[in-house]
Design an enzyme around this catalytic site. Structure first.
Site, mmCIF file in Angstrom:
data_model
loop_
_atom_site.group_PDB
_atom_site.id
_atom_site.type_symbol
_atom_site.label_atom_id
_atom_site.label_comp_id
_atom_site.label_asym_id
_atom_site.label_seq_id
_atom_site.Cartn_x
_atom_site.Cartn_y
_atom_site.Cartn_z
ATOM 1 N N GLY A 90 -7.768 7.746 0.072
ATOM 2 C CA GLY A 90 -6.498 8.198 0.657
ATOM 3 C C GLY A 90 -5.414 7.172 0.442
ATOM 4 O O GLY A 90 -5.667 6.068 -0.044
ATOM 5 N N ARG A 93 -1.735 2.562 1.203
ATOM 6 C CA ARG A 93 -0.525 1.743 1.226
ATOM 7 C C ARG A 93 0.651 2.445 0.551
ATOM 8 O O ARG A 93 1.562 1.808 0.044
ATOM 9 C CB ARG A 93 -0.789 0.440 0.527
ATOM 10 C CG ARG A 93 -1.326 0.633 -0.887
ATOM 11 C CD ARG A 93 -1.096 -0.579 -1.660
ATOM 12 N NE ARG A 93 -1.876 -0.572 -2.883
ATOM 13 C CZ ARG A 93 -1.852 -1.564 -3.728
ATOM 14 N NH1 ARG A 93 -1.117 -2.609 -3.469
ATOM 15 N NH2 ARG A 93 -2.554 -1.508 -4.819
ATOM 16 N N ASP A 125 -3.862 -4.364 3.989
ATOM 17 C CA ASP A 125 -2.648 -4.604 4.777
ATOM 18 C C ASP A 125 -1.559 -3.559 4.522
ATOM 19 O O ASP A 125 -0.471 -3.640 5.087
ATOM 20 C CB ASP A 125 -2.106 -6.010 4.485
ATOM 21 C CG ASP A 125 -1.800 -6.233 3.010
ATOM 22 O OD1 ASP A 125 -1.849 -5.251 2.235
ATOM 23 O OD2 ASP A 125 -1.506 -7.375 2.632
ATOM 24 N N GLY A 126 -1.832 -2.619 3.636
ATOM 25 C CA GLY A 126 -0.842 -1.569 3.387
ATOM 26 C C GLY A 126 0.309 -2.008 2.493
ATOM 27 O O GLY A 126 1.261 -1.259 2.291
ATOM 28 N N ARG A 183 -4.728 14.229 -7.061
ATOM 29 C CA ARG A 183 -5.683 13.556 -7.939
ATOM 30 C C ARG A 183 -6.971 14.369 -8.031
ATOM 31 O O ARG A 183 -7.209 15.237 -7.182
ATOM 32 C CB ARG A 183 -6.035 12.177 -7.329
ATOM 33 C CG ARG A 183 -4.831 11.325 -7.022
ATOM 34 C CD ARG A 183 -5.036 10.534 -5.715
ATOM 35 N NE ARG A 183 -3.788 9.888 -5.312
ATOM 36 C CZ ARG A 183 -3.443 8.655 -5.644
ATOM 37 N NH1 ARG A 183 -4.267 7.910 -6.319
ATOM 38 N NH2 ARG A 183 -2.276 8.149 -5.269
ATOM 39 N N ASP A 252 -10.058 8.836 -8.370
ATOM 40 C CA ASP A 252 -8.903 8.898 -7.470
ATOM 41 C C ASP A 252 -7.630 8.424 -8.166
ATOM 42 O O ASP A 252 -6.544 8.533 -7.618
ATOM 43 C CB ASP A 252 -9.155 8.066 -6.208
ATOM 44 C CG ASP A 252 -9.522 6.633 -6.524
ATOM 45 O OD1 ASP A 252 -10.545 6.432 -7.214
ATOM 46 O OD2 ASP A 252 -8.800 5.715 -6.120
ATOM 47 N N ASN A 253 -7.785 7.889 -9.374
ATOM 48 C CA ASN A 253 -6.602 7.459 -10.125
ATOM 49 C C ASN A 253 -6.289 8.402 -11.279
ATOM 50 O O ASN A 253 -5.515 8.073 -12.170
ATOM 51 C CB ASN A 253 -6.800 6.039 -10.654
ATOM 52 C CG ASN A 253 -6.869 5.015 -9.525
ATOM 53 O OD1 ASN A 253 -6.372 5.259 -8.429
ATOM 54 N ND2 ASN A 253 -7.485 3.884 -9.774
HETATM 55 P P1 AMP Z 1 -6.353 1.411 -6.131
HETATM 56 O O1 AMP Z 1 -7.434 0.569 -6.701
HETATM 57 O O2 AMP Z 1 -5.004 0.729 -6.091
HETATM 58 O O3 AMP Z 1 -6.255 2.745 -6.774
HETATM 59 O O4 AMP Z 1 -6.708 1.645 -4.605
HETATM 60 C C1 AMP Z 1 -7.926 2.183 -4.132
HETATM 61 C C2 AMP Z 1 -7.812 2.527 -2.673
HETATM 62 O O5 AMP Z 1 -7.534 1.353 -1.897
HETATM 63 C C3 AMP Z 1 -6.686 3.509 -2.344
HETATM 64 O O6 AMP Z 1 -7.156 4.310 -1.300
HETATM 65 C C4 AMP Z 1 -5.573 2.610 -1.909
HETATM 66 O O7 AMP Z 1 -4.653 3.257 -1.070
HETATM 67 C C5 AMP Z 1 -6.315 1.515 -1.174
HETATM 68 N N1 AMP Z 1 -5.595 0.234 -1.164
HETATM 69 C C6 AMP Z 1 -5.369 -0.592 -2.218
HETATM 70 N N2 AMP Z 1 -4.683 -1.680 -1.833
HETATM 71 C C7 AMP Z 1 -4.464 -1.555 -0.504
HETATM 72 C C8 AMP Z 1 -3.815 -2.356 0.482
HETATM 73 N N3 AMP Z 1 -3.242 -3.526 0.178
HETATM 74 N N4 AMP Z 1 -3.794 -1.900 1.745
HETATM 75 C C9 AMP Z 1 -4.374 -0.730 2.078
HETATM 76 N N5 AMP Z 1 -5.003 0.050 1.213
HETATM 77 C C10 AMP Z 1 -5.059 -0.340 -0.073
HETATM 78 MG MG MG Z 2 -5.498 4.416 -6.677
#
Ligand code: AMP
Ligand code: MG
Length: 486
Positions: A90, A93, A125-126, A183, A252-253
């Protein structure tokens, strides 16, 4: 052209209801300031370019202000990460602020990345750091300029808000635009949590809004899946032909629209290397450059699994079977054009494979090779590129066959240079160029990010004074370690 307060919102995804997303307000970042803006992306929303320089712009995209018609939401999805199913991901951030309808009637999702914690943040941390926000901004706009489907980026807003990664960095927000942020992982979420009603609602939504041409088919969902396969085959064909490595091809990407999406530790190849791994955290090389083709296929089969409640397994398998031949057709078509060929011959595939095998052990810059090959009449050009190859006898052999192939083209020399330069970029987003721009921005100087963005917006055109951006990377620039941390 419109002002910021004149946008028309039509929040179709938010209207699907609370099973699909959670309403969350953006958490502002301190002292928001404009780092870089894409006027081309502003034009998609019919926004007047000068609006970017009003203080309200940085406040809106730094999370301080919100349109009253916006309906900011964190979307829920799941997905396969490095091959393993993660039942709950989900928007951890990022927030879908809303959907804007432009004057041409197109809808654009406004997605604010780095907008603070949400129910899906898990331990995070979002936030997004300035470094990764700049990288995503530059890549989205650069891919678009190359003709590779991608989400777009409107702007990066910087701040003084500290964020901890390996070291202390500063938070930023990126405003991303796409016709949809749905996605593969959205479908997987409703499938694996056994919510058939919601899954059907999602499928209807995607069909209605993004694949309306499939509605007339005997089996609309199957036609839609086929189109998703086709679009992804075209996308991956373009990635491979241009040497783009995504780095984190988790389901998810992967966009339901077949666009490049969710940038992490991506890279364009500098020296050609079929096994290149751009993600420093990808120990096994699951997402290496050449693995992108079978991985895209694998990801589509994960999506197919999630669609089994609607479509028979046989039909899904048949549609999946389209991927590799379609990918290859797109890839070969673009590679032929990169080599200046206007017709197709049976032997072209082998000719291309032989060229890449010869590039592998040498230090052949993948982008510049094609550019130089088109720069001069073919015999001279072959003489220029030759010195970068290790197996000179092998290269000479290949050159003879290539030359003979070029000579079999109708009107073979006519417009060759223009034709090749129109598909072979002079400027690509090399990691070291991004790194230099990031380092300047981290010390408060945004001019380099802006210049680089401007150069990459016209990748095929020689730009006087910008010769340095077309050079091969220095040695340090070839070995930058880009991790998942962002
Ligand atoms: P990503 O690898 O960027 O596609 O992220 C994978 C998952 O981790 C997704 O659900 C993102 O929203 C979550 N996510 C990545 N970085 C953060 C962050 N700094 N704070 C909260 N959620 C994160
Ligand atoms: Mg992602």
């Amino acid at each position: 052209m419109k002002g910021l307060d004149e946008l028309t919102f039509d929040n179709r995804f938010a209207r699907l209801g609370d099973a699909f997303s959670t309403q969350v307000l953006p958490e502002p970042i301190d002292d928001p300031r404009l780092v870089v803006v894409s006027e081309a992306a502003m034009a998609l929303l019919d926004l007047e370019p000068t609006e970017a320089h009003s203080p309200v712009f940085a406040e809106l995209f730094g999370g301080h202000k919100l349109w009253s018609e916006a309906d900011p939401r964190a979307m829920v999805y799941s997905g396969h990460q490095f091959g393993s199913y993660n039942p709950r991901l989900g928007d951890g951030r990022g927030l879908l602020l809303g959907e804007v309808r432009n004057d041409a009637g197109q809808h654009w999702d406004l997605h604010l990345k780095g907008a603070g914690q949400t129910p899906y943040s898990r331990m995070g941390d979002g936030r997004a750091v300035l470094r990764s926000s700049i990288r995503e901004f530059l890549a989205s706009e650069a891919l678009h300029a190359l003709g590779i489907p991608s989400s777009r980026a409107l702007c990066v807003i910087g701040s003084n808000t500290p964020v901890w990664r390996e070291t202390k960095e500063s938070a930023a927000m990126l405003l991303r635009l796409a016709p949809s942020h749905i996605r593969f992982g959205h479908f997987e979420y409703f499938y694996y949590t056994r919510q058939p009603e919601q899954q059907r609602q999602l499928a209807e939504h995607v069909l209605d809004l993004h694949y309306p041409e499939c509605k007339a088919a005997d089996e609309p969902y199957l036609a839609m899946f086929r189109s998703i396969v086709e679009r992804n085959a075209e996308l991956i064909g373009k990635w491979q032909a241009y040497g783009f490595c995504h780095g984190v091809m988790n389901t998810d990407n992967m966009s339901i629209l077949g666009i490049t999406f969710d940038f992490g530790p991506f890279a364009f190849l500098d020296d050609f290397d079929a096994g290149f791994i751009c993600n420093h955290s990808d120990d096994q090389g699951r997402y290496s450059y050449s693995n992108q083709v079978p991985i895209a296929h694998w990801n589509l089969s994960a999506l197919a699994q999630a669609l089994t409640p609607f479509i028979s397994v046989e039909a899904l398998q048949e549609a999946l079977g389209l991927f590799l031949p379609l990918y290859e057709a797109h890839y070969l078509d673009l590679m032929r054009r990169r080599l200046g060929l206007t017709t197709a011959e049976e032997g072209d595939k082998v000719l291309i494979q032989r060229l890449l095998s010869l590039m592998q052990p040498g230090a052949v810059d993948y982008s510049l090779f094609f550019r130089k090959l088109g720069d001069q009449p073919v015999e001279q050009a072959l003489g220029v590129v030759r010195s970068d190859f290790v197996d000179l006898a092998g290269f000479d052999n290949w050159s003879q066959d290539y030359l003979a192939r070029v000579q079999r083209e109708p009107g073979n020399a006519d417009g060759r240079r223009e034709r090749m330069h129109a598909v072979n970029p002079l400027y690509v987003l090399r990691n070291y160029l991004a790194q230099r721009a990031i380092e300047a921005a981290q010390s408060g100087d945004y001019s380099e990010v802006r210049r680089l963005h401007a150069v990459l917006a016209r990748p095929f055109e020689e730009q006087p004074g910008m010769e340095a951006y077309a050079e091969r990377p220095p040695e340090w620039g070839k070995h930058l370690e880009i991790s998942c941390s962002s």
